[in-house]
Design an enzyme around this catalytic site. Sequence first.
Site, short mmCIF file in Angstrom:
data_model
loop_
_atom_site.label_atom_id
_atom_site.label_comp_id
_atom_site.label_asym_id
_atom_site.label_seq_id
_atom_site.Cartn_x
_atom_site.Cartn_y
_atom_site.Cartn_z
N HIS A 81 -11.39 -8.42 -5.85
CA HIS A 81 -10.36 -8.54 -4.81
C HIS A 81 -10.93 -8.97 -3.47
CE1 HIS A 81 -6.90 -6.71 -6.99
NE2 HIS A 81 -7.90 -6.34 -7.77
N ASP A 88 -11.86 -11.88 4.52
CA ASP A 88 -10.92 -11.11 3.70
C ASP A 88 -10.76 -11.81 2.36
OD1 ASP A 88 -9.05 -9.10 3.15
OD2 ASP A 88 -8.14 -9.28 5.13
C1 GDG Z 1 -7.99 -5.68 -0.75
C2 GDG Z 1 -8.76 -6.89 -0.17
C3 GDG Z 1 -6.89 -8.38 -0.90
C4 GDG Z 1 -1.24 -1.50 5.28
N1 GDG Z 1 -0.87 -0.53 6.15
C5 GDG Z 1 0.14 0.13 5.58
C6 GDG Z 1 0.39 -0.43 4.32
N2 GDG Z 1 -0.47 -1.43 4.17
C7 GDG Z 1 -0.47 -2.33 3.02
C8 GDG Z 1 -0.12 -3.73 3.46
C9 GDG Z 1 -0.70 -4.55 2.32
C10 GDG Z 1 -1.90 -3.71 1.91
O1 GDG Z 1 -1.73 -2.38 2.42
C11 GDG Z 1 -3.19 -4.24 2.51
O2 GDG Z 1 -3.56 -5.35 1.78
P1 GDG Z 1 -4.64 -6.38 2.34
O3 GDG Z 1 -4.66 -7.51 1.38
O4 GDG Z 1 -4.23 -6.81 3.70
O5 GDG Z 1 -6.02 -5.62 2.46
P2 GDG Z 1 -6.94 -4.56 1.60
O6 GDG Z 1 -6.32 -3.21 1.54
O7 GDG Z 1 -8.27 -4.62 2.26
O8 GDG Z 1 -6.99 -5.15 0.11
C12 GDG Z 1 -7.78 -7.97 0.28
C13 GDG Z 1 -6.26 -7.16 -1.56
O9 GDG Z 1 -7.26 -6.18 -1.91
C14 GDG Z 1 -5.49 -7.53 -2.81
O10 GDG Z 1 -6.28 -8.22 -3.73
O11 GDG Z 1 -5.86 -9.21 -0.39
O12 GDG Z 1 -8.50 -9.10 0.74
O13 GDG Z 1 -9.58 -6.47 0.93
O14 GDG Z 1 0.18 -4.63 1.25
O15 GDG Z 1 1.26 -3.85 3.62
N3 GDG Z 1 1.34 0.00 3.48
C15 GDG Z 1 2.10 1.06 3.91
N4 GDG Z 1 1.90 1.66 5.12
C16 GDG Z 1 0.95 1.22 5.98
O16 GDG Z 1 0.81 1.76 7.10
N5 GDG Z 1 3.06 1.52 3.11
#
Ligand code: GDG
Length: 478
Positions: free
Chosen positions: A153, A360
């Site tokens: 990821h 990322d």
């Molecule tokens: C890893 C990789 C890759 C965030 N704050 C809250 C919340 N979130 C949710 C967001 C989004 C998710 O968490 C974060 O996803 P990201 O992709 O931005 O980042 P990582 O957690 O680092 O994920 C990344 C991912 O895996 C998938 O393959 O894209 O690059 O690092 O959905 O909305 N959700 C809630 N409350 C929050 O305060 N409910």
Amino acid sequence: MARIFIISNRVAIPGAGNQPGGLEVVLKATLRKHPCVWLGWSGEVNAKPRTRTVTHRSNSYIVTDLKPEDFDEYYNGFANRVLWPIFHYRLDLAEFSRRDLSGYLRVNEHFADELVKVLKHDDIVWVHDYHLIPLAKALRARGLNNRIGFFLHIPLPPPEILTAMPNHERLIPSLGDYDLVGFQTDGDAANFARYLAKELGAPSHMSLRLGTGDHAMRIGTFPVGIETHPFTRLARQAVKTAFVKQVIESLPGTLIIGVDRLDYSKGITLKLEAYERFLAANPQWYGKITYLQITPKSRSAIKEYSEMESAVGSAAGRINGAYSEASWTPVRYVNRPYSRTTLAGLYAAADVGLVTPMRDGMNLVAKEYVAAQDPENPGVLILSRFAGAADEFRDALLVNPYDPDAVAVAIARAVAMPLGERKARHAELYAALLRNDISKWGDKFLKALNPPEKKDEKALRNFAPGPAVPEPGRATRQ
Ligand code: GDG
């Protein structure tokens, strides 16, 4: 019918109050469509670890505890103090120790022991992320011949960085024990292929023999997405909820939103600095703009993360100290998670989505922001060129997050962008979202992992081969 086993560090059991994160979001569609067994760490640390199974609808969740030393060495240690920084190009933050590496290998062995108790010969195993790189090797050593796939990821850096990781030669080639290794972007896949070519002499058609079984390892690109239409619908509903309305009313004027786990890869302090420079250069916006940064805590037990917590807090305080009026607070920094519905509503209300990670794998926040916009009056996405999402989102305002002046200029451009340009950009971004909707992602990967006969190559997206980069082919192990 073959069962699908999903293996990852953490398991998101429905209704169990899981921490927000990308993995849960991307696996939802697969769990809904297929009966799955999801195995991983329970999130609990116990001197006497227990393993238990929970059933929800047609899925089972097998969770196992970690011993205190496993938590220190595997999770806080090797996974998050070595692999996470190095895979995010931050060699300067890596703290390697042999003890942590052996803890990491030990937990992978433990997961393999738990798996062999329940796996049948035709089950398909799909392993997720950097915590479990050597799991296939541990399973093959136990005589398992199943189809085993791996999806990373997070980014995979070029070999010039990867080879600085002590013991990389022990770990990275063990990916050869998977049948399929999937990445978020063509760049990550090409980095892996370059590593194999440089370190193991893989010739351009991947006749390289790795590992111990008679499986073939292939490389593919499978960019993750979101459930686009459902998220758009959620955002439409969410803006009408009492809580979102109340938050929006308390934030008059133009709204910039940032949503990031508290993590150095997300570039939050640099982003605040960029906003500070925007304010310094644009006094006409005083009193008329707010930047809402939502940052749930993560991995607080690790020093860099607790240090970051105070660095981000003091950057927000510095800006508010310099610019606030009795009637205006330029930055609202919130250090807690919100529900997905609230997030969707806030994205929808925001005029600018500011997503500027320093590196990322994909970044789902950028995708959620686009999905939440009203196509008749959409906001503008400012996106780091170093997020995987930038490959698909050419119509965002792409920025270099290391250059706060340039990000400040992009903010000024975004808040002044005419409606026609906003609509045109949004239409392209939304079309890109639909092309890689997450409802298709799991099936694409699983089809490539377990192809009906030999049609498998078609299911793999090609990545652009550079010099010395093998084409996605087969690497057979001896
Ligand atoms: C890893 C990789 C890759 C965030 N704050 C809250 C919340 N979130 C949710 C967001 C989004 C998710 O968490 C974060 O996803 P990201 O992709 O931005 O980042 P990582 O957690 O680092 O994920 C990344 C991912 O895996 C998938 O393959 O894209 O690059 O690092 O959905 O909305 N959700 C809630 N409350 C929050 O305060 N409910």
